[in-house]
Write an enzyme that holds these catalytic residues in place. Structure first.
Site, PDB file in Angstrom:
ATOM      1  N   GLY A 283      -1.208   5.534   3.886  1.00  0.00           N
ATOM      2  CA  GLY A 283      -1.054   6.544   2.853  1.00  0.00           C
ATOM      3  C   GLY A 283      -2.405   6.771   2.201  1.00  0.00           C
ATOM      4  N   ARG A 284      -2.788   5.804   1.377  1.00  0.00           N
ATOM      5  CA  ARG A 284      -4.010   5.900   0.593  1.00  0.00           C
ATOM      6  C   ARG A 284      -5.240   6.248   1.441  1.00  0.00           C
ATOM      7  NH1 ARG A 284      -4.372   2.622  -4.047  1.00  0.00           N
ATOM      8  NH2 ARG A 284      -2.808   1.292  -3.080  1.00  0.00           N
ATOM      9  N   CYS A 349       0.701   8.957 -26.718  1.00  0.00           N
ATOM     10  CA  CYS A 349       0.934   7.972 -27.781  1.00  0.00           C
ATOM     11  C   CYS A 349       1.315   6.624 -27.206  1.00  0.00           C
ATOM     12  CB  CYS A 349       2.017   8.493 -28.715  1.00  0.00           C
ATOM     13  SG  CYS A 349       1.532  10.071 -29.392  1.00  0.00           S
TER      14      CYS A 349
HETATM   15  N1  LLP Z   1       4.463   1.853   4.415  1.00  0.00           N
HETATM   16  C1  LLP Z   1       5.286   1.318   3.490  1.00  0.00           C
HETATM   17  C2  LLP Z   1       6.589   0.774   3.917  1.00  0.00           C
HETATM   18  C3  LLP Z   1       4.888   1.271   2.144  1.00  0.00           C
HETATM   19  O1  LLP Z   1       5.707   0.732   1.247  1.00  0.00           O
HETATM   20  C4  LLP Z   1       3.633   1.800   1.763  1.00  0.00           C
HETATM   21  C5  LLP Z   1       3.205   1.775   0.373  1.00  0.00           C
HETATM   22  C6  LLP Z   1       2.819   2.369   2.757  1.00  0.00           C
HETATM   23  C7  LLP Z   1       3.265   2.375   4.067  1.00  0.00           C
HETATM   24  C8  LLP Z   1       1.488   2.975   2.456  1.00  0.00           C
HETATM   25  O2  LLP Z   1       0.591   2.091   1.880  1.00  0.00           O
HETATM   26  P1  LLP Z   1      -0.936   2.544   1.692  1.00  0.00           P
HETATM   27  O3  LLP Z   1      -1.513   2.814   3.060  1.00  0.00           O
HETATM   28  O4  LLP Z   1      -0.943   3.774   0.868  1.00  0.00           O
HETATM   29  O5  LLP Z   1      -1.577   1.413   1.021  1.00  0.00           O
HETATM   30  N2  LLP Z   1       1.344   3.077  -6.173  1.00  0.00           N
HETATM   31  C9  LLP Z   1       0.465   2.030  -5.696  1.00  0.00           C
HETATM   32  C10 LLP Z   1       0.613   1.788  -4.221  1.00  0.00           C
HETATM   33  C11 LLP Z   1       2.026   1.474  -3.818  1.00  0.00           C
HETATM   34  C12 LLP Z   1       2.194   1.388  -2.336  1.00  0.00           C
HETATM   35  C13 LLP Z   1       3.626   1.310  -1.974  1.00  0.00           C
HETATM   36  N3  LLP Z   1       3.896   1.273  -0.572  1.00  0.00           N
HETATM   37  C14 LLP Z   1      -0.962   2.388  -6.091  1.00  0.00           C
HETATM   38  O6  LLP Z   1      -1.167   3.403  -6.738  1.00  0.00           O
HETATM   39  O7  LLP Z   1      -1.879   1.630  -5.799  1.00  0.00           O
END
Ligand code: LLP
Length: 427
Positions: A283-284, A349
């Site tokens: 994702g990120r 706030c």
């Molecule tokens: N696959 C699954 C099953 C996941 O739960 C996640 C992320 C991903 C893939 C993708 O992960 P990435 O490649 O984006 O690291 N809101 C948090 C991050 C939460 C990630 C949740 N799951 C933040 O802003 O750092």
């Protein structure tokens, strides 16, 4: 011309910060602030890097759209050949709107409702990732009712130590709610044989997010491979191995670019050993560095010996600093003369409403524009209307062009679903 660029998304030219070739003040003049601005070239570049790293094995990159689920961003990735990883019926709906077919979708998540399972089966998704025995039994029942067989993968919790910047983004450790504890996997695999409406096509895992090195993957893969071997030995026609997402991106200026070679090396070796199609759920990595949140300074304030810079963006627009003490680089859109140690805070706030604390920041006054960097992932998707603040606009830049991809919410949007005239009922 669509751009693919390994240049940083945001570059300073003649003192002014540009998104690719568009000066940020021009975007602000068109849409106001706060606004999320994303660079298409960077998204294309990150996908191309991953594709290149895994080109030597059969694979598919399923963008974890929770990071950024804007339709224009999804369409961009869809046109480039990516699939998606979804976690809700809402994400499935968005994915379909963006043009993804069912076979482009893997469905993750620890709490799928019956309705969501129906929607996924209707859409003929590639895989539903199973996270508990109860869910497995439910999927079988729903598929039976719809007269179909659900393609499933078991999400293994490999129970390895994962080093992430914040505890809330670990997932593959012992005691987490995610996945099937590795000791339980064999039992679940056997149970699948007794359920006529599920077919085990894959095994997967997701270790956590913002994982900076390949060590957790190195520790976890043998456990996933063992589960795959056991499932195959029981006669299941396993086709997919899903290693989840979690690749880190640099948030600090001095951090090096994410090096995916090490990670890819470890994963490729395992994928080759199994001969399975590799699924990845980043994702990120695909979107974080492509985006910035552009905000205007409202006020300067000096209180109790401290300096504050107050912006028109707040924690409702970007919650990561408040929720994870996350660090985001702050840049002045038009070069500032000097720096000042201050807190950069929003108008909300809550004491947690800050973007930076006691940090050396550009010494800017009211009316100046700031860019909160690396905000392309988990920015807009985690935004809210807290304090009854309309959500910001989103803009996509491609080379020297830009387009609004989400309008700024209007005040009427805030109350659109609320009822002026109540229809009281009795049970
Ligand atoms: N696959 C699954 C099953 C996941 O739960 C996640 C992320 C991903 C893939 C993708 O992960 P990435 O490649 O984006 O690291 N809101 C948090 C991050 C939460 C990630 C949740 N799951 C933040 O802003 O750092």
């Amino acid at each position: 011309m669509p751009s693919t660029t390994s240049e940083p998304a945001f570059v300073r030219r003649a003192g002014v910060l540009h998104a690719e070739h568009v000066p940020l003040p021009a975007i602000v003049a068109a849409v106001g602030t706060p606004a999320y601005v994303y660079c298409a070239g960077t998204i294309r570049d990150r996908l191309a890097r991953l594709e290149a790293a895994f080109a030597s094995v059969p694979h598919r990159i399923h963008f974890a759209m929770k990071a950024n689920s804007n339709l224009a961003i999804l369409r961009l990735l869809q046109e480039l050949g990516a699939g998606v990883d979804i976690v809700s019926g809402g994400e499935l709906f968005r994915a379909r709107e963006a043009g993804f077919a069912g076979r482009d979708v893997v469905f993750s998540g620890v709490g799928k409702t019956v309705r969501e399972i129906e929607q996924a089966l209707d859409a003929q998704v590639l895989l539903i990732n199973v996270e508990s025995e109860a869910e497995l039994v439910t999927i079988d029942a729903v598929a039976g009712r719809l007269g179909t067989v659900a393609p499933i993968a078991i999400r293994v919790n490999p129970e390895v130590t994962v080093d992430t910047p914040h505890a809330y983004i670990k997932t593959g450790e012992k005691g987490q709610k995610f996945g099937i504890p590795r000791d339980d996997v064999a039992r679940l695999v056997s149970l699948v044989r007794e359920l006529p409406h599920v077919e085990l096509r894959g095994l997967g895992m997701h270790l956590g997010s913002q994982i900076g090195n390949a060590d957790p993957m190195r520790d976890a893969l043998p456990r996933l491979l063992a589960a795959i071997a056991a499932a195959r030995a029981e006669g299941h026609a396993i086709a997919y191995m899903d290693v989840g997402g979690g690749l880190a991106v640099p948030y600090h200026a001095e951090e090096p670019e994410a090096d995916i070679a090490d990670y890819a090396g470890v994963v490729l070796a395992a994928a080759r050993e199994t001969g399975l199609t590799l699924l990845l759920e980043p994702g990120r990595f695909l979107v974080a560095e492509a985006g910035a949140l552009v905000t205007e300074v409202l006020y300067r304030k000096h209180a109790a010996g401290k300096d504050f810079i107050v912006t028109d963006a707040g924690m409702n627009d970007l919650v990561r600093p408040a929720l994870y003490q996350a660090y985001h680089r702050i840049e002045a859109v038009e070069s500032a003369a000097g720096t000042i140690v201050a807190d950069l805070v929003g108008p909300i706030c809550e004491s947690g409403d800050f973007f930076a604390k006691d940090r050396e920041l550009p010494d800017v006054g009211a009316g100046a524009l700031l860019a909160v960097q690396t905000a392309g992932a988990y920015g807009y998707t985690m935004s809210s209307n807290y304090n009854s603040r309309p959500r910001p606009a989103e803009v996509l830049v491609d080379g020297d062009r830009f387009a609004v991809i989400t309008e700024r919410e209007r005040l009427e949007d805030l109350v659109r679903l609320e009822r002026a005239h109540l229809q009281w009922r009795t049970a």
